[in-house]
Scaffold this motif. Structure first.
Motif, PDB file in Angstrom:
ATOM      1  N   ASP A  25       0.821  -1.241   0.151  1.00  0.00           N
ATOM      2  CA  ASP A  25       0.047   0.000   0.084  1.00  0.00           C
ATOM      3  C   ASP A  25       0.744   1.459   0.097  1.00  0.00           C
ATOM      4  O   ASP A  25       0.557   2.307   0.130  1.00  0.00           O
ATOM      5  CB  ASP A  25      -0.940  -0.082   1.202  1.00  0.00           C
ATOM      6  N   ARG A  26       2.316   1.036  -0.331  1.00  0.00           N
ATOM      7  CA  ARG A  26       3.164   2.327  -0.378  1.00  0.00           C
ATOM      8  C   ARG A  26       3.518   2.381  -1.746  1.00  0.00           C
ATOM      9  O   ARG A  26       4.113   1.752  -2.238  1.00  0.00           O
ATOM     10  CB  ARG A  26       4.122   1.836   0.782  1.00  0.00           C
ATOM     11  N   GLU A  27       3.322   3.851  -2.083  1.00  0.00           N
ATOM     12  CA  GLU A  27       3.737   4.220  -3.519  1.00  0.00           C
ATOM     13  C   GLU A  27       5.259   4.886  -3.130  1.00  0.00           C
ATOM     14  O   GLU A  27       5.258   5.929  -2.502  1.00  0.00           O
ATOM     15  CB  GLU A  27       2.658   5.434  -4.090  1.00  0.00           C
ATOM     16  N   VAL A  28       6.268   4.124  -3.650  1.00  0.00           N
ATOM     17  CA  VAL A  28       7.690   4.686  -3.503  1.00  0.00           C
ATOM     18  C   VAL A  28       8.163   5.630  -4.643  1.00  0.00           C
ATOM     19  O   VAL A  28       8.831   6.404  -4.252  1.00  0.00           O
ATOM     20  CB  VAL A  28       8.645   3.656  -3.027  1.00  0.00           C
ATOM     21  N   VAL A  29       7.291   5.442  -5.736  1.00  0.00           N
ATOM     22  CA  VAL A  29       7.548   6.206  -6.969  1.00  0.00           C
ATOM     23  C   VAL A  29       6.256   6.918  -7.269  1.00  0.00           C
ATOM     24  O   VAL A  29       5.338   6.038  -7.469  1.00  0.00           O
ATOM     25  CB  VAL A  29       8.367   5.814  -7.965  1.00  0.00           C
ATOM     26  N   PRO A  47      17.650  12.816  -2.320  1.00  0.00           N
ATOM     27  CA  PRO A  47      18.421  12.370  -0.745  1.00  0.00           C
ATOM     28  C   PRO A  47      17.984  10.816  -0.890  1.00  0.00           C
ATOM     29  O   PRO A  47      17.087  10.165  -1.755  1.00  0.00           O
ATOM     30  CB  PRO A  47      17.203  13.000   0.058  1.00  0.00           C
ATOM     31  N   ASN A  48      18.316  10.143   0.120  1.00  0.00           N
ATOM     32  CA  ASN A  48      18.312   8.664   0.370  1.00  0.00           C
ATOM     33  C   ASN A  48      16.997   8.485   0.406  1.00  0.00           C
ATOM     34  O   ASN A  48      16.109   9.185   1.136  1.00  0.00           O
ATOM     35  CB  ASN A  48      18.768   8.469   1.622  1.00  0.00           C
ATOM     36  N   GLY A  49      16.526   7.405  -0.152  1.00  0.00           N
ATOM     37  CA  GLY A  49      14.932   6.929  -0.136  1.00  0.00           C
ATOM     38  C   GLY A  49      14.052   7.777  -1.161  1.00  0.00           C
ATOM     39  O   GLY A  49      12.778   7.555  -1.130  1.00  0.00           O
ATOM     40  N   ALA A  50      14.859   8.593  -2.041  1.00  0.00           N
ATOM     41  CA  ALA A  50      13.639   9.515  -2.944  1.00  0.00           C
ATOM     42  C   ALA A  50      13.324   8.531  -3.854  1.00  0.00           C
ATOM     43  O   ALA A  50      12.096   9.060  -4.485  1.00  0.00           O
ATOM     44  CB  ALA A  50      14.594  10.530  -3.299  1.00  0.00           C
ATOM     45  N   GLY A  51      13.740   7.387  -4.309  1.00  0.00           N
ATOM     46  CA  GLY A  51      13.143   6.736  -5.270  1.00  0.00           C
ATOM     47  C   GLY A  51      14.046   6.419  -6.546  1.00  0.00           C
ATOM     48  O   GLY A  51      13.568   6.008  -7.694  1.00  0.00           O
ATOM     49  N   LYS A  52      15.154   6.883  -6.242  1.00  0.00           N
ATOM     50  CA  LYS A  52      16.243   6.850  -7.482  1.00  0.00           C
ATOM     51  C   LYS A  52      16.388   5.345  -8.020  1.00  0.00           C
ATOM     52  O   LYS A  52      16.465   5.043  -9.104  1.00  0.00           O
ATOM     53  CB  LYS A  52      17.417   7.406  -7.161  1.00  0.00           C
ATOM     54  N   THR A  53      16.876   4.315  -7.087  1.00  0.00           N
ATOM     55  CA  THR A  53      17.163   2.970  -7.768  1.00  0.00           C
ATOM     56  C   THR A  53      15.776   2.415  -8.034  1.00  0.00           C
ATOM     57  O   THR A  53      15.598   1.730  -9.108  1.00  0.00           O
ATOM     58  CB  THR A  53      17.734   2.293  -6.327  1.00  0.00           C
ATOM     59  N   THR A  54      14.625   2.735  -7.278  1.00  0.00           N
ATOM     60  CA  THR A  54      13.316   2.009  -7.906  1.00  0.00           C
ATOM     61  C   THR A  54      13.076   2.599  -9.267  1.00  0.00           C
ATOM     62  O   THR A  54      12.723   1.660 -10.267  1.00  0.00           O
ATOM     63  CB  THR A  54      12.261   2.589  -6.976  1.00  0.00           C
ATOM     64  N   THR A  55      13.363   3.964  -9.642  1.00  0.00           N
ATOM     65  CA  THR A  55      13.089   4.285 -10.842  1.00  0.00           C
ATOM     66  C   THR A  55      14.159   3.812 -11.784  1.00  0.00           C
ATOM     67  O   THR A  55      13.580   3.130 -12.924  1.00  0.00           O
ATOM     68  CB  THR A  55      13.500   5.955 -10.890  1.00  0.00           C
TER      69      THR A  55
HETATM   70  N1  LIG Z   1      11.139  -3.891  -3.160  1.00  0.00           N
HETATM   71  C1  LIG Z   1      10.615  -3.071  -2.109  1.00  0.00           C
HETATM   72  N2  LIG Z   1       9.690  -3.226  -1.427  1.00  0.00           N
HETATM   73  C2  LIG Z   1       9.084  -2.252  -0.603  1.00  0.00           C
HETATM   74  N3  LIG Z   1       9.591  -1.141  -0.397  1.00  0.00           N
HETATM   75  C3  LIG Z   1      10.824  -0.630  -1.099  1.00  0.00           C
HETATM   76  C4  LIG Z   1      11.266  -1.850  -2.042  1.00  0.00           C
HETATM   77  N4  LIG Z   1      12.536  -1.278  -2.748  1.00  0.00           N
HETATM   78  C5  LIG Z   1      12.520   0.170  -2.198  1.00  0.00           C
HETATM   79  N5  LIG Z   1      11.538   0.426  -1.325  1.00  0.00           N
HETATM   80  C6  LIG Z   1      11.230   1.587  -0.706  1.00  0.00           C
HETATM   81  O1  LIG Z   1      11.223   2.769  -1.397  1.00  0.00           O
HETATM   82  C7  LIG Z   1      11.741   3.870  -1.284  1.00  0.00           C
HETATM   83  C8  LIG Z   1      12.705   4.559  -2.237  1.00  0.00           C
HETATM   84  O2  LIG Z   1      13.779   3.448  -2.313  1.00  0.00           O
HETATM   85  P1  LIG Z   1      15.078   3.798  -3.340  1.00  0.00           P
HETATM   86  O3  LIG Z   1      16.088   2.642  -2.973  1.00  0.00           O
HETATM   87  O4  LIG Z   1      14.438   3.527  -4.864  1.00  0.00           O
HETATM   88  O5  LIG Z   1      15.562   4.864  -3.055  1.00  0.00           O
HETATM   89  P2  LIG Z   1      17.072   5.875  -3.299  1.00  0.00           P
HETATM   90  O6  LIG Z   1      16.676   6.987  -3.879  1.00  0.00           O
HETATM   91  O7  LIG Z   1      17.615   4.636  -4.494  1.00  0.00           O
HETATM   92  O8  LIG Z   1      17.574   5.759  -1.871  1.00  0.00           O
HETATM   93  P3  LIG Z   1      19.421   5.846  -1.816  1.00  0.00           P
HETATM   94  O9  LIG Z   1      19.926   7.210  -2.145  1.00  0.00           O
HETATM   95  O10 LIG Z   1      19.510   5.553  -0.466  1.00  0.00           O
HETATM   96  O11 LIG Z   1      19.827   4.680  -2.520  1.00  0.00           O
HETATM   97  C9  LIG Z   1      12.367   3.553   0.232  1.00  0.00           C
HETATM   98  O12 LIG Z   1      11.644   3.832   1.181  1.00  0.00           O
HETATM   99  C10 LIG Z   1      12.625   1.968   0.128  1.00  0.00           C
HETATM  100  O13 LIG Z   1      12.594   1.620   1.489  1.00  0.00           O
END
Ligand SMILES: Nc1ncnc2c1ncn2[C@@H]1O[C@H](COP(=O)(O)OP(=O)(O)OP(=O)(O)O)[C@@H](O)[C@H]1O
Ligand SMILES: [Mg+2]
Length: 250
Positions: A25-29, A47-55
């Motif tokens: 239920d969490r929209e991370v991007v 910043p950390n957790g912004a959603g870069k790696t997910t993108t």
């Molecule tokens: N597979 C997953 N399931 C649930 N939540 C996730 C998953 N992958 C990432 N998240 C959450 O999504 C959010 C974004 O994570 P992401 O890794 O994309 O950030 P980031 O910008 O790459 O951060 P960083 O600078 O620390 O690498 C974080 O709160 C993370 O906990």
């Protein structure tokens, strides 16, 4: 070196439109959009957790977007997955190398998977990333900078139009950071690749990129050239970044 040359100004080679990713239920991007042009280095800052790696995982087909569209070199990732994937090389988080093989054996292994004459590009790519002469050592004996550079050679084996690097200078020493910066600039400037680099290290990225997007809480808040976003250099990137992100990490 005539490795790859298709420089053409302002040609969009990757576009992301309204990307979103929901986990449970969490929209991370929530809403990420940008366009990447041939021959440019594009910084994806947040910043950390912004959603870069997910993108990035969505851009390279490792996770499926919940909404939105990615088009790579004219191929829609949703409907033309394999053709789109052939046009993109990436390192997500850390290079995916076998430690107990040499750099060359790793590249040969990946070249077999890529096919299409990739094995014939190994020596040219090794020279391009300044690993010629070191390719026959075991990966476990390489420095982090060397592993990153072999990872880049690996990502380029398929002769992609786009190279995507997640935090490529993380953990590198100053010499390694400079080498990475010069490599990235060379790949874009001399070889016409579009290079997408995510980072939260503003001062490093500032020296490397042509354009940036700032992402916070899964949304792109600003995009443009450094000059545009910093009012011709009148304000610092750090001030802008902290203002947009409220100085928070998630
Ligand atoms: N597979 C997953 N399931 C649930 N939540 C996730 C998953 N992958 C990432 N998240 C959450 O999504 C959010 C974004 O994570 P992401 O890794 O994309 O950030 P980031 O910008 O790459 O951060 P960083 O600078 O620390 O690498 C974080 O709160 C993370 O906990
Ligand atoms: Mg990350």
């Amino acid at each position: 070196m005539a490795y790859n040359c298709r420089v053409s100004a302002s040609e969009v080679v990757l576009s992301a439109e309204g990307l979103a990713k929901r986990y449970g239920d969490r929209e991370v991007v929530s809403d990420v959009s940008f366009a990447l042009h041939r021959g440019e280095v594009f910084g994806f800052l947040g910043p950390n957790g912004a959603g870069k790696t997910t993108t990035i995982r969505m851009l390279v087909g490792l996770v499926k977007p919940s909404r939105g569209r990615v088009v790579i070199d004219g191929h829609d990732l949703g409907t033309d997955f394999e053709a789109a994937m052939r046009r993109v090389g990436c390192i997500v988080e850390t290079p995916d190398l076998y430690k107990f093989l040499t750099g060359r054996e790793n590249l040969e292994h990946f070249a077999r998977m890529v096919g299409d004459g990739a094995a014939g590009r190994i020596d040219t790519l090794a020279a391009l990333v300044h690993m010629d002469g070191r390719l026959d050592g075991l990966v476990r004996t390489y420095s982090l900078g060397m592993r990153q550079r072999v990872g880049i050679a690996q990502a380029l084996l398929s002769d992609p139009a786009v190279l995507i690097l997640d935090e490529p200078t993380n953990g590198l020493d100053p010499a390694g950071i400079r080498e990475m910066r010069e490599l990235v600039r060379r790949l874009a400037g001399e070889h016409g690749l579009a290079v997408f680099v995510s980072s939260h290290l503003l001062s490093e990225v500032e020296k490397m990129v042509d354009r940036i997007a700032i992402v916070h809480r899964g949304r792109t808040l600003a995009a443009g050239t450094l000059a545009e976003l910093t009012d011709g250099g009148k304000r610092g990137l750090e001030d802008l970044f902290l203002e947009l992100t409220g100085g928070e990490t998630v």
